[in-house]
Design a protein around this motif. Structure first.
Motif, mmCIF file in Angstrom:
data_model
loop_
_atom_site.group_PDB
_atom_site.id
_atom_site.type_symbol
_atom_site.label_atom_id
_atom_site.label_comp_id
_atom_site.label_asym_id
_atom_site.label_seq_id
_atom_site.Cartn_x
_atom_site.Cartn_y
_atom_site.Cartn_z
ATOM 1 N N UNK A 98 0.810 -1.218 0.000
ATOM 2 C CA UNK A 98 0.000 0.000 0.000
ATOM 3 C C UNK A 98 0.843 1.268 0.000
ATOM 4 N N UNK A 99 2.113 1.171 0.323
ATOM 5 C CA UNK A 99 2.941 2.366 0.457
ATOM 6 C C UNK A 99 3.181 3.082 -0.869
ATOM 7 N N UNK A 100 3.555 2.348 -1.902
ATOM 8 C CA UNK A 100 3.847 2.993 -3.186
ATOM 9 C C UNK A 100 2.628 3.667 -3.797
ATOM 10 N N UNK A 101 1.468 2.998 -3.825
ATOM 11 C CA UNK A 101 0.294 3.712 -4.350
ATOM 12 C C UNK A 101 -0.074 4.937 -3.505
ATOM 13 N N UNK A 102 0.100 4.827 -2.180
ATOM 14 C CA UNK A 102 -0.227 5.958 -1.310
ATOM 15 C C UNK A 102 0.687 7.157 -1.576
ATOM 16 N N UNK A 103 1.947 6.882 -1.935
ATOM 17 C CA UNK A 103 2.873 7.981 -2.233
ATOM 18 C C UNK A 103 2.445 8.792 -3.448
ATOM 19 N N UNK A 104 1.632 8.215 -4.302
ATOM 20 C CA UNK A 104 1.146 8.931 -5.479
ATOM 21 C C UNK A 104 -0.290 9.421 -5.308
ATOM 22 N N UNK A 105 -1.123 8.618 -4.660
ATOM 23 C CA UNK A 105 -2.540 8.956 -4.538
ATOM 24 C C UNK A 105 -2.759 10.096 -3.538
ATOM 25 N N UNK A 106 -2.113 10.033 -2.387
ATOM 26 C CA UNK A 106 -2.335 11.052 -1.357
ATOM 27 C C UNK A 106 -1.956 12.450 -1.849
ATOM 28 N N UNK A 107 -0.774 12.662 -2.427
ATOM 29 C CA UNK A 107 -0.487 14.006 -2.934
ATOM 30 C C UNK A 107 -1.453 14.457 -4.042
ATOM 31 N N UNK A 108 -1.901 13.527 -4.879
ATOM 32 C CA UNK A 108 -2.844 13.891 -5.937
ATOM 33 C C UNK A 108 -4.176 14.337 -5.341
ATOM 34 N N UNK A 109 -4.661 13.626 -4.336
ATOM 35 C CA UNK A 109 -5.919 13.994 -3.688
ATOM 36 C C UNK A 109 -5.763 15.328 -2.962
ATOM 37 N N UNK A 110 -4.636 15.521 -2.297
ATOM 38 C CA UNK A 110 -4.403 16.785 -1.582
ATOM 39 C C UNK A 110 -4.302 17.959 -2.559
ATOM 40 N N UNK A 111 -3.655 17.754 -3.687
ATOM 41 C CA UNK A 111 -3.564 18.814 -4.699
ATOM 42 C C UNK A 111 -4.941 19.148 -5.249
ATOM 43 N N UNK A 112 -5.751 18.116 -5.508
ATOM 44 C CA UNK A 112 -7.107 18.343 -5.975
ATOM 45 C C UNK A 112 -7.915 19.133 -4.939
ATOM 46 N N UNK A 113 -7.782 18.769 -3.662
ATOM 47 C CA UNK A 113 -8.473 19.493 -2.587
ATOM 48 C C UNK A 113 -8.021 20.931 -2.491
ATOM 49 N N UNK A 114 -6.721 21.151 -2.627
ATOM 50 C CA UNK A 114 -6.191 22.516 -2.567
ATOM 51 C C UNK A 114 -6.735 23.355 -3.720
ATOM 52 N N UNK A 115 -6.740 22.791 -4.916
ATOM 53 C CA UNK A 115 -7.262 23.516 -6.082
ATOM 54 C C UNK A 115 -8.744 23.803 -5.915
ATOM 55 N N UNK A 116 -9.481 22.836 -5.415
ATOM 56 C CA UNK A 116 -10.915 23.008 -5.228
ATOM 57 C C UNK A 116 -11.220 24.095 -4.201
ATOM 58 N N UNK A 117 -10.561 24.041 -3.048
ATOM 59 C CA UNK A 117 -10.803 25.029 -2.000
ATOM 60 C C UNK A 117 -10.311 26.406 -2.438
ATOM 61 N N UNK A 118 -9.171 26.457 -3.110
ATOM 62 C CA UNK A 118 -8.654 27.762 -3.535
ATOM 63 C C UNK A 118 -9.502 28.379 -4.643
ATOM 64 N N UNK A 119 -10.250 27.573 -5.381
ATOM 65 C CA UNK A 119 -11.149 28.152 -6.388
ATOM 66 C C UNK A 119 -12.309 28.882 -5.724
ATOM 67 N N UNK A 120 -12.670 28.461 -4.509
ATOM 68 C CA UNK A 120 -13.736 29.146 -3.772
ATOM 69 C C UNK A 120 -13.213 30.290 -2.914
#
Length: 132
Positions: A6-28
């Motif tokens: 689970x570690x390798x997928x998490x190293x890619x998925x977590x930053x992608x989800x966090x970036x998406x959240x940051x973009x979404x919140x910053x758009x508002x």
């Protein structure tokens, strides 16, 4: 070599989800307010972690002085430690999970999963308890 599947997928998925959240919140809210919100949630979370950590230490000391094993309290300590680690990481998803790990009303949900995981590891022999 890292063997956790689970570690390798998490190293890619977590930053992608966090970036998406940051973009979404910053758009508002806009980027400056979003950054301020991230810093604010991290500070509040770290203060909560510090307070709850001290409380867990006091509870475990009291239980040991009474001759009891502080099992539940130690699991709470693990939850608080991991929650504090997640609160240090920048991002809204990790902050939400970190807050729920540190907050005493939601911590029992994680404690139950952690206890079942430890029991499973001990039964199949991949988790060993060493005593002095």
């Amino acid at each position: 070599m890292i063997r956790n599947k689970w570690l390798w997928p998490a190293l890619f998925v977590v930053p992608a989800v966090e970036l998406f959240g940051f973009v979404l919140v910053s758009s508002y809210l806009g980027a400056p307010k979003t950054l301020l919100l991230l810093v604010f949630t991290s500070i509040i979370g770290l203060l909560m972690m510090r307070f709850e950590g001290k409380k867990v230490l006091q509870d475990s000391r009291q239980q040991m002085q009474e001759g009891q094993v502080p099992g539940r309290t130690m699991l709470d300590g693990l939850c608080i430690f991991f929650g504090g680690f997640l609160l240090i990481l920048p991002g809204f998803v990790t902050d939400i999970i970190g807050f729920t790990l540190v907050f005493p009303l939601t911590r029992p949900l994680y404690r139950g999963f952690l206890l079942k995981w430890i029991e499973k590891k001990m039964k199949n022999g991949t988790f060993t308890l060493y005593r002095r």
